[in-house]
Motif scaffolding. Sequence first.
Motif, PDB file in Angstrom:
ATOM      1  N   UNK A 174      14.206  51.740  56.423  1.00 28.58           N
ATOM      2  CA  UNK A 174      13.155  52.739  56.577  1.00 28.58           C
ATOM      3  C   UNK A 174      13.491  54.118  56.055  1.00 28.58           C
ATOM      4  N   UNK A 175      14.553  54.269  55.258  1.00 26.33           N
ATOM      5  CA  UNK A 175      14.950  55.587  54.758  1.00 26.33           C
ATOM      6  C   UNK A 175      14.100  55.976  53.553  1.00 26.33           C
ATOM      7  N   UNK A 176      13.594  57.197  53.596  1.00 31.03           N
ATOM      8  CA  UNK A 176      12.893  57.793  52.467  1.00 31.03           C
ATOM      9  C   UNK A 176      13.421  59.207  52.293  1.00 31.03           C
ATOM     10  N   UNK A 177      13.089  59.820  51.194  1.00 30.50           N
ATOM     11  CA  UNK A 177      13.495  61.194  50.950  1.00 30.50           C
ATOM     12  C   UNK A 177      12.369  61.972  50.322  1.00 30.50           C
ATOM     13  N   UNK A 178      12.389  63.280  50.561  1.00 23.62           N
ATOM     14  CA  UNK A 178      11.389  64.139  49.925  1.00 23.62           C
ATOM     15  C   UNK A 178      11.854  65.583  49.968  1.00 23.62           C
ATOM     16  N   UNK A 179      11.301  66.383  49.077  1.00 23.63           N
ATOM     17  CA  UNK A 179      11.627  67.798  49.028  1.00 23.63           C
ATOM     18  C   UNK A 179      11.036  68.496  50.258  1.00 23.63           C
ATOM     19  N   UNK A 180      11.895  69.207  50.968  1.00 21.25           N
ATOM     20  CA  UNK A 180      11.473  69.977  52.154  1.00 21.25           C
ATOM     21  C   UNK A 180      12.467  71.111  52.374  1.00 21.25           C
ATOM     22  N   UNK A 181      12.030  72.179  52.988  1.00 21.93           N
ATOM     23  CA  UNK A 181      12.913  73.260  53.423  1.00 21.93           C
ATOM     24  C   UNK A 181      13.722  73.858  52.271  1.00 21.93           C
ATOM     25  N   UNK A 182      13.221  73.817  51.063  1.00 17.59           N
ATOM     26  CA  UNK A 182      13.955  74.339  49.920  1.00 17.59           C
ATOM     27  C   UNK A 182      15.110  73.454  49.494  1.00 17.59           C
ATOM     28  N   UNK A 183      15.151  72.230  50.001  1.00 26.40           N
ATOM     29  CA  UNK A 183      16.208  71.291  49.661  1.00 26.40           C
ATOM     30  C   UNK A 183      15.656  69.883  49.644  1.00 26.40           C
ATOM     31  N   UNK A 184      16.442  68.937  50.120  1.00 29.63           N
ATOM     32  CA  UNK A 184      16.036  67.537  50.156  1.00 29.63           C
ATOM     33  C   UNK A 184      16.170  67.030  51.576  1.00 29.63           C
ATOM     34  N   UNK A 185      15.149  66.334  52.075  1.00 35.62           N
ATOM     35  CA  UNK A 185      15.160  65.778  53.425  1.00 35.62           C
ATOM     36  C   UNK A 185      15.210  64.264  53.368  1.00 35.62           C
ATOM     37  N   UNK A 186      15.965  63.683  54.296  1.00 33.83           N
ATOM     38  CA  UNK A 186      15.996  62.235  54.475  1.00 33.83           C
ATOM     39  C   UNK A 186      15.269  61.926  55.771  1.00 33.83           C
ATOM     40  N   UNK A 187      14.391  60.928  55.719  1.00 35.85           N
ATOM     41  CA  UNK A 187      13.624  60.512  56.884  1.00 35.85           C
ATOM     42  C   UNK A 187      13.890  59.039  57.148  1.00 35.85           C
ATOM     43  N   UNK A 188      13.766  58.657  58.406  1.00 39.73           N
ATOM     44  CA  UNK A 188      13.862  57.250  58.791  1.00 39.73           C
ATOM     45  C   UNK A 188      12.556  56.895  59.483  1.00 39.73           C
ATOM     46  N   UNK A 190      23.753  65.553  48.629  1.00 45.71           N
ATOM     47  CA  UNK A 190      22.688  64.548  48.733  1.00 45.71           C
ATOM     48  C   UNK A 190      23.255  63.152  48.482  1.00 45.71           C
ATOM     49  N   UNK A 191      24.147  63.040  47.511  1.00 39.94           N
ATOM     50  CA  UNK A 191      24.756  61.754  47.201  1.00 39.94           C
ATOM     51  C   UNK A 191      25.638  61.265  48.356  1.00 39.94           C
ATOM     52  N   UNK A 192      26.399  62.173  48.963  1.00 40.69           N
ATOM     53  CA  UNK A 192      27.234  61.798  50.120  1.00 40.69           C
ATOM     54  C   UNK A 192      26.373  61.287  51.275  1.00 40.69           C
ATOM     55  N   UNK A 193      25.278  61.990  51.542  1.00 39.50           N
ATOM     56  CA  UNK A 193      24.384  61.592  52.631  1.00 39.50           C
ATOM     57  C   UNK A 193      23.734  60.247  52.304  1.00 39.50           C
ATOM     58  N   UNK A 194      23.250  60.083  51.092  1.00 37.94           N
ATOM     59  CA  UNK A 194      22.630  58.808  50.691  1.00 37.94           C
ATOM     60  C   UNK A 194      23.626  57.666  50.840  1.00 37.94           C
ATOM     61  N   UNK A 195      24.876  57.908  50.483  1.00 35.66           N
ATOM     62  CA  UNK A 195      25.910  56.890  50.633  1.00 35.66           C
ATOM     63  C   UNK A 195      26.158  56.545  52.090  1.00 35.66           C
ATOM     64  N   UNK A 196      26.128  57.549  52.951  1.00 30.92           N
ATOM     65  CA  UNK A 196      26.326  57.313  54.388  1.00 30.92           C
ATOM     66  C   UNK A 196      25.171  56.509  54.974  1.00 30.92           C
ATOM     67  N   UNK A 197      23.986  56.691  54.423  1.00 29.17           N
ATOM     68  CA  UNK A 197      22.819  55.960  54.924  1.00 29.17           C
ATOM     69  C   UNK A 197      22.834  54.509  54.467  1.00 29.17           C
ATOM     70  N   UNK A 198      23.504  54.253  53.347  1.00 28.56           N
ATOM     71  CA  UNK A 198      23.632  52.886  52.855  1.00 28.56           C
ATOM     72  C   UNK A 198      22.317  52.152  52.833  1.00 28.56           C
ATOM     73  N   UNK A 199      22.266  51.038  53.559  1.00 23.66           N
ATOM     74  CA  UNK A 199      21.042  50.236  53.600  1.00 23.66           C
ATOM     75  C   UNK A 199      20.305  50.400  54.929  1.00 23.66           C
ATOM     76  N   UNK A 200      20.409  51.591  55.534  1.00 27.67           N
ATOM     77  CA  UNK A 200      19.669  51.877  56.763  1.00 27.67           C
ATOM     78  C   UNK A 200      18.189  51.624  56.504  1.00 27.67           C
TER      79      UNK A 200
END
Length: 109
Positions: free
Chosen positions: A20-34, A8-18
Amino acid sequence: MGRDAGLEELVAGALGDTPGVTGKAMFGGWAFLVRGNLLCGVRSGSLMLRVGPANEAWAVKIPGVEPVVMGTRRMRGYVRAGAKAYGDDGVRARLMEAAIGFVGSLPAK
């Protein structure tokens, strides 16, 4: 399968300041949305990315990346990267770039 804080931290870092990014619990894990559109889902040992139909063919040729199948339905434009694939910084960056480009082109929800 549960959440994977390191991935999750690696993905958040890759998203940087993209924008409209939000996150929420989904699919038994964590989802990132734009802007309300699913970009990727992170679970222990798995990174699901919405790369779009035009990027799916090259993405599934990468070792450790396969199409997403939910039940019996293949989810066009989505791929799942295993640890071998997402653990490679270059592969993960290429897949994330494709997903950000595709999802960024969609209208906001």
